[in-house]
Write a protein that holds these residues in place. Structure first.
Motif, PDB file in Angstrom:
ATOM      1  N   VAL A 297       1.859  -3.764  -3.314  1.00  0.00           N
ATOM      2  CA  VAL A 297       3.085  -3.930  -2.543  1.00  0.00           C
ATOM      3  C   VAL A 297       4.196  -4.431  -3.461  1.00  0.00           C
ATOM      4  N   SER A 298       3.880  -5.420  -4.283  1.00  0.00           N
ATOM      5  CA  SER A 298       4.857  -5.950  -5.235  1.00  0.00           C
ATOM      6  C   SER A 298       5.302  -4.876  -6.224  1.00  0.00           C
ATOM      7  N   ARG A 299       4.358  -4.098  -6.727  1.00  0.00           N
ATOM      8  CA  ARG A 299       4.705  -3.030  -7.677  1.00  0.00           C
ATOM      9  C   ARG A 299       5.648  -2.008  -7.045  1.00  0.00           C
ATOM     10  N   PHE A 300       5.366  -1.608  -5.825  1.00  0.00           N
ATOM     11  CA  PHE A 300       6.223  -0.624  -5.168  1.00  0.00           C
ATOM     12  C   PHE A 300       7.654  -1.150  -5.035  1.00  0.00           C
ATOM     13  N   GLU A 301       7.794  -2.457  -4.812  1.00  0.00           N
ATOM     14  CA  GLU A 301       9.127  -3.063  -4.759  1.00  0.00           C
ATOM     15  C   GLU A 301       9.776  -3.075  -6.136  1.00  0.00           C
ATOM     16  N   THR A 302       9.029  -3.513  -7.135  1.00  0.00           N
ATOM     17  CA  THR A 302       9.574  -3.639  -8.488  1.00  0.00           C
ATOM     18  C   THR A 302      10.088  -2.315  -9.031  1.00  0.00           C
TER      19      THR A 302
ATOM     20  N   ILE B  64       9.695   2.527  -5.537  1.00  0.00           N
ATOM     21  CA  ILE B  64       8.981   3.737  -5.125  1.00  0.00           C
ATOM     22  C   ILE B  64       9.635   4.340  -3.875  1.00  0.00           C
ATOM     23  N   ASP B  65       9.856   5.639  -3.910  1.00  0.00           N
ATOM     24  CA  ASP B  65      10.379   6.368  -2.753  1.00  0.00           C
ATOM     25  C   ASP B  65       9.204   6.676  -1.826  1.00  0.00           C
ATOM     26  N   LEU B  66       8.991   5.822  -0.859  1.00  0.00           N
ATOM     27  CA  LEU B  66       7.820   5.950   0.004  1.00  0.00           C
ATOM     28  C   LEU B  66       7.848   7.231   0.819  1.00  0.00           C
ATOM     29  N   ALA B  67       9.021   7.608   1.318  1.00  0.00           N
ATOM     30  CA  ALA B  67       9.122   8.823   2.139  1.00  0.00           C
ATOM     31  C   ALA B  67       8.717  10.051   1.339  1.00  0.00           C
ATOM     32  N   ALA B  68       9.073  10.079   0.067  1.00  0.00           N
ATOM     33  CA  ALA B  68       8.713  11.216  -0.781  1.00  0.00           C
ATOM     34  C   ALA B  68       7.209  11.307  -0.995  1.00  0.00           C
ATOM     35  N   LEU B  69       6.511  10.201  -0.777  1.00  0.00           N
ATOM     36  CA  LEU B  69       5.059  10.178  -0.941  1.00  0.00           C
ATOM     37  C   LEU B  69       4.324  10.300   0.392  1.00  0.00           C
TER      38      LEU B  69
ATOM     39  N   ALA C 198       5.182  -7.219 -11.887  1.00  0.00           N
ATOM     40  CA  ALA C 198       6.238  -8.118 -12.356  1.00  0.00           C
ATOM     41  C   ALA C 198       7.013  -8.521 -11.111  1.00  0.00           C
ATOM     42  N   VAL C 199       6.502  -9.529 -10.423  1.00  0.00           N
ATOM     43  CA  VAL C 199       6.974  -9.891  -9.085  1.00  0.00           C
ATOM     44  C   VAL C 199       8.476 -10.107  -9.030  1.00  0.00           C
ATOM     45  N   LEU C 200       9.044 -10.733 -10.048  1.00  0.00           N
ATOM     46  CA  LEU C 200      10.449 -11.123 -10.008  1.00  0.00           C
ATOM     47  C   LEU C 200      11.393 -10.055 -10.551  1.00  0.00           C
ATOM     48  N   GLU C 201      10.849  -8.974 -11.061  1.00  0.00           N
ATOM     49  CA  GLU C 201      11.681  -7.986 -11.742  1.00  0.00           C
ATOM     50  C   GLU C 201      11.924  -6.752 -10.878  1.00  0.00           C
ATOM     51  N   ARG C 202      12.986  -6.034 -11.221  1.00  0.00           N
ATOM     52  CA  ARG C 202      13.317  -4.779 -10.545  1.00  0.00           C
ATOM     53  C   ARG C 202      13.634  -3.723 -11.596  1.00  0.00           C
ATOM     54  N   HIS C 203      12.798  -2.675 -11.615  1.00  0.00           N
ATOM     55  CA  HIS C 203      12.964  -1.587 -12.578  1.00  0.00           C
ATOM     56  C   HIS C 203      12.861  -0.248 -11.853  1.00  0.00           C
ATOM     57  N   PRO C 204      13.796   0.056 -10.958  1.00  0.00           N
ATOM     58  CA  PRO C 204      13.678   1.290 -10.167  1.00  0.00           C
ATOM     59  C   PRO C 204      13.598   2.526 -11.053  1.00  0.00           C
ATOM     60  N   GLY C 205      12.601   3.347 -10.752  1.00  0.00           N
ATOM     61  CA  GLY C 205      12.414   4.595 -11.493  1.00  0.00           C
ATOM     62  C   GLY C 205      11.551   4.471 -12.725  1.00  0.00           C
ATOM     63  N   THR C 206      11.412   3.280 -13.263  1.00  0.00           N
ATOM     64  CA  THR C 206      10.610   3.081 -14.474  1.00  0.00           C
ATOM     65  C   THR C 206       9.128   3.253 -14.160  1.00  0.00           C
ATOM     66  N   GLY C 207       8.406   3.851 -15.097  1.00  0.00           N
ATOM     67  CA  GLY C 207       6.961   3.953 -14.973  1.00  0.00           C
ATOM     68  C   GLY C 207       6.460   4.986 -13.993  1.00  0.00           C
ATOM     69  N   GLN C 208       7.361   5.753 -13.398  1.00  0.00           N
ATOM     70  CA  GLN C 208       6.947   6.699 -12.357  1.00  0.00           C
ATOM     71  C   GLN C 208       6.496   8.021 -12.978  1.00  0.00           C
ATOM     72  N   THR C 209       5.412   7.915 -13.749  1.00  0.00           N
ATOM     73  CA  THR C 209       4.811   9.105 -14.330  1.00  0.00           C
ATOM     74  C   THR C 209       4.117   9.919 -13.249  1.00  0.00           C
ATOM     75  N   GLU C 210       3.828  11.150 -13.556  1.00  0.00           N
ATOM     76  CA  GLU C 210       3.127  12.005 -12.594  1.00  0.00           C
ATOM     77  C   GLU C 210       1.792  11.398 -12.188  1.00  0.00           C
ATOM     78  N   GLU C 211       1.096  10.814 -13.173  1.00  0.00           N
ATOM     79  CA  GLU C 211      -0.221  10.237 -12.892  1.00  0.00           C
ATOM     80  C   GLU C 211      -0.103   8.984 -12.019  1.00  0.00           C
ATOM     81  N   ALA C 212       0.882   8.142 -12.327  1.00  0.00           N
ATOM     82  CA  ALA C 212       1.067   6.926 -11.532  1.00  0.00           C
ATOM     83  C   ALA C 212       1.485   7.266 -10.109  1.00  0.00           C
ATOM     84  N   LEU C 213       2.337   8.265  -9.955  1.00  0.00           N
ATOM     85  CA  LEU C 213       2.779   8.654  -8.612  1.00  0.00           C
ATOM     86  C   LEU C 213       1.645   9.290  -7.810  1.00  0.00           C
ATOM     87  N   ALA C 214       0.712   9.944  -8.503  1.00  0.00           N
ATOM     88  CA  ALA C 214      -0.461  10.470  -7.803  1.00  0.00           C
ATOM     89  C   ALA C 214      -1.283   9.324  -7.229  1.00  0.00           C
ATOM     90  N   ASP C 215      -1.441   8.245  -7.993  1.00  0.00           N
ATOM     91  CA  ASP C 215      -2.121   7.049  -7.475  1.00  0.00           C
ATOM     92  C   ASP C 215      -1.346   6.468  -6.294  1.00  0.00           C
TER      93      ASP C 215
END
Length: 227
Positions: free
Chosen positions: A177-182, A185-190, A119-136
């Motif tokens: 890249v767009s998803r990580f912005e939307t 994502i805490d890149l340092a934590a990954l 969702a290029v134009l949207e910002r949802h910090p923290g949303t969708g950050q399931t354990e499985e998605a963060l593993a990806d």
């Protein structure tokens, strides 16, 4: 002005991650094409696509009376047709790894796709950050960091991309890249040491990527005005 040889059929620029990939590659490579957009998430979306592509999906590249479906297939075709553009690394080892990384994106990271849709134009910090998605996401951060360190920074012409110059692999990962912005994502934590953040900035500041975002904004305005 001559009519472009290629017609690229795409979906909404805010949502269609698969469409972004070949669109960005062709724009970045300076290859002219006619753009045809189909609105997604409509009752007649598939009916609108079918006259352009028998699969009923976007993107589709129309060229010389044939239709090429699937983002990676389109990118591969463009790379084959324009070898002077060097859309894959020229040396065999980085080229093999570039193809491997592109294929991994093409067939993998299903949890990230499901939980953090583009969702290029949207910002949802923290949303969708399931354990499985963060593993990806962690795997992608490691992949980008490794490729930048091993190949990108060592390239004769390092423009900030995974293998130095912009390639098919970068086009394949641009929606991530767009998803990580939307989703903030805490890149340092990954595991990022700043390399991934710099790489993302290189993608996001591409004039062609900015054009895609501006196109998404224009499309959304038309939708809002017509609502």
């Amino acid at each position: 002005m001559p009519v472009p040889e290629f017609e690229l059929v795409i979906g909404d620029k805010n949502w269609s991650s698969w469409s972004l990939r070949p669109w960005l590659l062709m724009r970045q490579a300076g290859i002219p094409f006619t753009e045809t957009r189909i609105r997604l998430r409509q009752e007649d979306t598939k009916a609108q696509i079918l006259p352009h592509s028998p699969t009923g999906f976007v993107p589709a590249l129309k060229w010389r009376g044939i239709v090429i479906g699937d983002s990676l297939a389109i990118c591969e075709t463009i790379a084959d047709l324009f070898p002077a553009k060097n859309l894959w690394p020229t040396d065999s080892v980085p080229r093999a790894l570039a193809r491997s990384a592109a294929a991994e994106m093409h067939s993998g990271f299903q949890n990230l796709r499901r939980d953090m849709p583009m969702a290029v134009l949207e910002r949802h910090p923290g949303t969708g950050q399931t354990e499985e998605a963060l593993a990806d996401a962690r795997r992608i951060v490691a992949l980008w960091r490794g490729l930048r360190h091993r190949f990108g920074r060592q390239a004769i012409e390092d423009q900030g991309f995974l293998f130095g110059r912009f390639s098919v692999t970068d086009a394949m990962y641009a929606p991530v890249v767009s998803r990580f912005e939307t989703y903030g994502i805490d890149l340092a934590a990954l595991g990022d040491d700043g390399t991934v953040r710099s790489y993302m900035d290189a993608i996001l500041t591409l004039p062609s990527m900015q054009d895609w975002i501006a196109g998404a904004q224009a499309e959304e305005k038309v939708k809002a005005d017509g609502a």
